[in-house]
Scaffold this motif. Structure first.
Motif, PDB file in Angstrom:
ATOM      1  N   MET A  98       0.830  -1.198   0.000  1.00  0.00           N
ATOM      2  CA  MET A  98       0.000   0.000   0.000  1.00  0.00           C
ATOM      3  C   MET A  98       0.860   1.242   0.000  1.00  0.00           C
ATOM      4  O   MET A  98       1.960   1.260   0.543  1.00  0.00           O
ATOM      5  CB  MET A  98      -0.930   0.002   1.208  1.00  0.00           C
ATOM      6  N   LEU A 147      -1.393  -8.215  17.908  1.00  0.00           N
ATOM      7  CA  LEU A 147      -0.961  -6.852  17.650  1.00  0.00           C
ATOM      8  C   LEU A 147       0.299  -6.796  16.785  1.00  0.00           C
ATOM      9  O   LEU A 147       0.999  -5.789  16.751  1.00  0.00           O
ATOM     10  CB  LEU A 147      -0.727  -6.122  18.985  1.00  0.00           C
TER      11      LEU A 147
ATOM     12  N   THR B  21      -4.269   6.770   2.028  1.00  0.00           N
ATOM     13  CA  THR B  21      -3.712   6.648   3.360  1.00  0.00           C
ATOM     14  C   THR B  21      -4.643   6.028   4.407  1.00  0.00           C
ATOM     15  O   THR B  21      -4.194   5.194   5.174  1.00  0.00           O
ATOM     16  CB  THR B  21      -3.241   8.026   3.830  1.00  0.00           C
ATOM     17  N   ARG B  23      -6.870   3.755   4.375  1.00  0.00           N
ATOM     18  CA  ARG B  23      -6.902   2.304   4.344  1.00  0.00           C
ATOM     19  C   ARG B  23      -5.581   1.721   4.862  1.00  0.00           C
ATOM     20  O   ARG B  23      -5.567   0.751   5.613  1.00  0.00           O
ATOM     21  CB  ARG B  23      -7.168   1.824   2.929  1.00  0.00           C
ATOM     22  N   PHE B  24      -4.495   2.366   4.487  1.00  0.00           N
ATOM     23  CA  PHE B  24      -3.185   1.915   4.959  1.00  0.00           C
ATOM     24  C   PHE B  24      -3.159   1.893   6.486  1.00  0.00           C
ATOM     25  O   PHE B  24      -2.744   0.907   7.105  1.00  0.00           O
ATOM     26  CB  PHE B  24      -2.111   2.845   4.421  1.00  0.00           C
ATOM     27  N   PHE B  25      -3.668   2.953   7.083  1.00  0.00           N
ATOM     28  CA  PHE B  25      -3.647   2.999   8.548  1.00  0.00           C
ATOM     29  C   PHE B  25      -4.562   1.965   9.174  1.00  0.00           C
ATOM     30  O   PHE B  25      -4.237   1.374  10.203  1.00  0.00           O
ATOM     31  CB  PHE B  25      -4.008   4.399   9.041  1.00  0.00           C
ATOM     32  N   TRP B  27      -5.174  -0.905   7.955  1.00  0.00           N
ATOM     33  CA  TRP B  27      -4.521  -2.215   7.841  1.00  0.00           C
ATOM     34  C   TRP B  27      -3.362  -2.365   8.802  1.00  0.00           C
ATOM     35  O   TRP B  27      -3.090  -3.468   9.274  1.00  0.00           O
ATOM     36  CB  TRP B  27      -4.059  -2.458   6.400  1.00  0.00           C
ATOM     37  N   ILE B  28      -2.624  -1.306   9.062  1.00  0.00           N
ATOM     38  CA  ILE B  28      -1.496  -1.481   9.987  1.00  0.00           C
ATOM     39  C   ILE B  28      -1.904  -1.186  11.432  1.00  0.00           C
ATOM     40  O   ILE B  28      -1.075  -1.235  12.330  1.00  0.00           O
ATOM     41  CB  ILE B  28      -0.251  -0.646   9.614  1.00  0.00           C
ATOM     42  N   PRO B  30      -3.335  -2.865  13.817  1.00  0.00           N
ATOM     43  CA  PRO B  30      -2.946  -3.772  14.908  1.00  0.00           C
ATOM     44  C   PRO B  30      -1.544  -3.475  15.406  1.00  0.00           C
ATOM     45  O   PRO B  30      -1.303  -3.388  16.610  1.00  0.00           O
ATOM     46  CB  PRO B  30      -2.985  -5.154  14.253  1.00  0.00           C
ATOM     47  N   TRP B  31      -0.648  -3.261  14.448  1.00  0.00           N
ATOM     48  CA  TRP B  31       0.718  -3.031  14.872  1.00  0.00           C
ATOM     49  C   TRP B  31       0.868  -1.672  15.569  1.00  0.00           C
ATOM     50  O   TRP B  31       1.623  -1.543  16.533  1.00  0.00           O
ATOM     51  CB  TRP B  31       1.674  -3.119  13.679  1.00  0.00           C
ATOM     52  N   ILE B  33      -1.363  -0.120  17.366  1.00  0.00           N
ATOM     53  CA  ILE B  33      -1.840  -0.283  18.746  1.00  0.00           C
ATOM     54  C   ILE B  33      -0.780  -1.003  19.580  1.00  0.00           C
ATOM     55  O   ILE B  33      -0.447  -0.596  20.695  1.00  0.00           O
ATOM     56  CB  ILE B  33      -3.160  -1.072  18.779  1.00  0.00           C
ATOM     57  N   GLY B  34      -0.238  -2.060  19.005  1.00  0.00           N
ATOM     58  CA  GLY B  34       0.792  -2.821  19.713  1.00  0.00           C
ATOM     59  C   GLY B  34       1.995  -1.961  20.020  1.00  0.00           C
ATOM     60  O   GLY B  34       2.548  -2.007  21.121  1.00  0.00           O
ATOM     61  N   PHE B  35       2.402  -1.161  19.050  1.00  0.00           N
ATOM     62  CA  PHE B  35       3.578  -0.325  19.237  1.00  0.00           C
ATOM     63  C   PHE B  35       3.361   0.666  20.377  1.00  0.00           C
ATOM     64  O   PHE B  35       4.209   0.824  21.251  1.00  0.00           O
ATOM     65  CB  PHE B  35       3.887   0.416  17.927  1.00  0.00           C
ATOM     66  N   LEU B  37       1.025   0.504  22.796  1.00  0.00           N
ATOM     67  CA  LEU B  37       0.687  -0.135  24.070  1.00  0.00           C
ATOM     68  C   LEU B  37       1.856  -0.912  24.665  1.00  0.00           C
ATOM     69  O   LEU B  37       2.058  -0.905  25.878  1.00  0.00           O
ATOM     70  CB  LEU B  37      -0.491  -1.087  23.830  1.00  0.00           C
ATOM     71  N   LEU B  38       2.617  -1.580  23.797  1.00  0.00           N
ATOM     72  CA  LEU B  38       3.621  -2.505  24.312  1.00  0.00           C
ATOM     73  C   LEU B  38       5.052  -1.993  24.191  1.00  0.00           C
ATOM     74  O   LEU B  38       5.960  -2.574  24.755  1.00  0.00           O
ATOM     75  CB  LEU B  38       3.517  -3.852  23.589  1.00  0.00           C
ATOM     76  N   THR B  39       5.258  -0.925  23.441  1.00  0.00           N
ATOM     77  CA  THR B  39       6.621  -0.405  23.324  1.00  0.00           C
ATOM     78  C   THR B  39       6.713   1.044  23.805  1.00  0.00           C
ATOM     79  O   THR B  39       7.433   1.354  24.741  1.00  0.00           O
ATOM     80  CB  THR B  39       7.116  -0.496  21.865  1.00  0.00           C
ATOM     81  N   LEU B  41       4.469   3.275  25.203  1.00  0.00           N
ATOM     82  CA  LEU B  41       3.942   3.589  26.524  1.00  0.00           C
ATOM     83  C   LEU B  41       4.806   2.995  27.646  1.00  0.00           C
ATOM     84  O   LEU B  41       5.206   3.723  28.560  1.00  0.00           O
ATOM     85  CB  LEU B  41       2.491   3.092  26.606  1.00  0.00           C
TER      86      LEU B  41
END
Lengths: 277, 310
Positions: A98, A147, B21, B23-25, B27-28, B30-31, B33-35, B37-39, B41
């Protein structure tokens, strides 16, 4: 010709010698798992077993309720595998195909996350989970799988980019949307990487001691490795050693099978050149 | 890359079909949120906590650099740093050389190579608890496998795990059992070494060592660098063996950095100190990785140099 033979045997000899050295501890583990607890520390050591008595294995299931913990672990593995496959397939697709003007920034952030040492984030993550109220639930042990994982996203992206452009164009011209393109064309073509992801996830969740040790508070939810560690510490004496070894062998069997099956895919997935797009 | 060249018509059409853009966001996401929440923050949060004194039950109290000052004057902390670096210095070179050599021996057509590879990989799949227990008995002073073997040749083995001069060495020896992980990577790397170069060099009369240093190692240099970095990052975070086998003892001789961090966090409940330790480790790892990459840059050869992202 002669020299070649000598070389071959020398090489094979060294490999075998190393292999035997690697195997000795296993061998000891196996014979111990069949031994009568009283005879574990005989001197001189008995390098064989008196009889192939499976009672230590049985004890593992009857006295320690092994099935429950195996099932707990399998469940956790399954949900983690689903999460890893789905989330990374999607994110890597977006990153690979994309358009986005600041994609470079995303790539840099991915690399940084990839290099982030687990020890550094483990404890701060614990605090985040506590604040979210997830402490005491199983969520910290499976939600992260959904995630995305920077390493897999990266690996998949590299692999996605090796898919020949004409195939993708043809599918698009035929009216394939993003989702169909992903699940019907891109994912099947990146199969080796997905196999690796599934196998790695299985192995790491199956043998993870640390996460479950911290996050599982309910004794009934414990996983296999946690059970083994409790067997060691709470009953810790030579008497339980054979049962623990039996448990250790049982826990190694699935991962060994997985490795044996996945070996070819593993080598295939790591062998692609970053430049072939 | 040509920079900001005008996109061709074909490209523009494709871009439109691929969506913009948002749609790109999506699709990404999950990552992302992970970034966060898990990195992000945890990292920023822990930086804040590292400047406070916090015992979970009460609110954090700002103490400035006190945690850092306390750490650098503390005997155990400094020892844990020394122990961890010493362990890395002992294990990483041996581990790399041994696994590369084994991979080279295993490479190519050998009878039963699949089984042999599996044997080498086997230790990596044994549960860490079983492995730890296994090795603590192997190193046992009186009944242990190693000392029994040593007694066969008339040597009296040391009290491996009970003697602070030997305990770290024992854990280092144990770590060699896990070289299979590296072997897998090196085996894959060896497949990418261009065979035609080998043939040409052989015809030109280059011996085995010569070819090793001029062809095999240079073409594997990206993988070697990657492995070196992973080994350093992993080595600095060594935890399991110290936790399960020796619990840091005797006399803190196996008190790895990560183990001491864990103890501060989960046993002594000193959140501020644990977060400060996490940050110090983070900085050490970043600086070391940067240095390794800087120093090795002229020595690493990439086949497709300048493979830019699109």
């Amino acid at each position: 010709m002669k020299k070649r033979h000598v070389q071959f045997f020398a090489r094979y000899g060294v490999i075998l010698l190393f292999a035997v050295t690697m195997l000795v501890p296993f061998f000891w583990m196996i014979i111990t798992s069949f031994k009568d607890p009283v005879k574990v520390f005989e001197r001189p050591m008995n390098w064989w077993v008196d009889s192939f008595d499976f009672s230590n294995y049985l004890k593992f299931f009857t006295d320690y309720d092994g099935w429950r913990y195996i099932w707990n672990t399998v469940r956790l593995c399954a949900i983690n595998i689903v999460g890893v496959v789905v989330s990374n397939a999607i994110v890597a697709y977006a990153v690979a195909f994309m358009k986005f003007r600041y994609k470079k920034i995303i790539m840099v952030l991915l690399l940084i996350t990839m290099m982030m040492p687990g020890t550094v984030t483990f404890f701060p993550q614990f605090i985040v989970y506590v604040k979210l109220g997830w402490y005491g639930t199983l969520m910290p042990l499976w939600v992260p799988a959904f995630l995305g994982n920077a390493y897999y996203i990266f690996l998949l992206r590299q692999y996605y980019l090796t898919i020949p452009q004409p195939i993708l164009d043809a599918a698009r011209v035929a009216g394939c949307g993003h989702f169909r393109l992903l699940w019907q064309i891109v994912v099947p073509m990146a199969k080796p990487v997905f196999i690796i992801m599934v196998l790695n996830t299985f192995i790491s969740v199956w043998s993870d001691l640390f996460g479950p040790l911290i996050y599982i508070l309910n004794e009934k939810d414990r996983t296999f490795p946690v059970l083994l560690s409790y067997m060691n510490s709470s009953y810790g004496n030579a008497g339980t050693l054979p049962s623990i070894m039996a448990g250790g062998i049982l826990s190694a069997i699935p991962t060994l099978l997985v490795y044996f099956i996945g070996q070819k895919a593993m080598i295939k997935a790591y062998v692609f050149k970053s430049g072939d797009k | 890359m040509k920079g900001k060249a005008m996109p061709t018509l074909k490209k523009r059409l494709r871009r439109r079909r691929l969506g913009g853009t948002p749609r790109f966001f999506l699709w990404i996401s999950p990552w992302v949120i992970g970034f966060v929440l898990l990195t992000l923050l945890p990292l920023l949060g822990s930086l804040y906590v590292s400047f406070t004194e916090w015992k979970i039950v009460s609110d954090p109290v700002w103490v400035g650099l006190a945690n850092y000052k306390e750490l650098f004057t503390e005997e155990i902390f400094l020892k844990s740093l020394r122990v961890t670096f010493l362990y890395c210095a002992m294990t990483i070179p041996v581990n790399m050389v041994l696994s590369l050599a084994t991979a080279m021996l295993l490479n190519g057509d050998l009878p039963y190579s699949g089984i042999l590879r599996t044997i080498y990989y086997m230790p990596c799949v044994v549960s860490s608890v079983a492995a730890a227990l296994l090795w603590s008995y192997i190193f046992n002073y009186r009944f242990g496998l190693i000392n029994q073997l040593l007694s066969l040749i008339g040597v009296e083995g040391p009290n491996w795990l009970g003697d602070e001069r030997w305990s770290l060495a024992a854990l280092a020896i144990m770590s060699l059992w896990g070289i299979g992980g590296g072997i897998v990577i090196y085996l894959a790397g060896l497949q990418t070494v261009p065979q035609h170069l080998h043939e040409a060099a052989r015809l030109a009369g280059a011996g085995w060592w010569r070819r090793l240093f001029t062809i095999t190692l240079p073409s594997m240099s990206p993988i070697l660098l990657f492995q070196l970095l992973t080994n350093i990052i992993g080595g600095l975070q060594t935890f399991t063996s110290g936790y399960l086998i020796t619990d840091g003892g005797p006399n803190n001789s196996t008190m790895f950095y990560a183990l001491y961090l864990y103890k501060n966090a989960f046993q002594y409940h000193k959140m501020g100190k644990a977060c400060a330790m996490a940050w110090i480790l983070f900085i050490i790892i970043m600086v070391l990785s940067f240095l390794v990459m800087k120093v090795s840059a002229p020595m690493v050869y990439y086949e497709n140099d300048g493979g830019e992202d699109d």
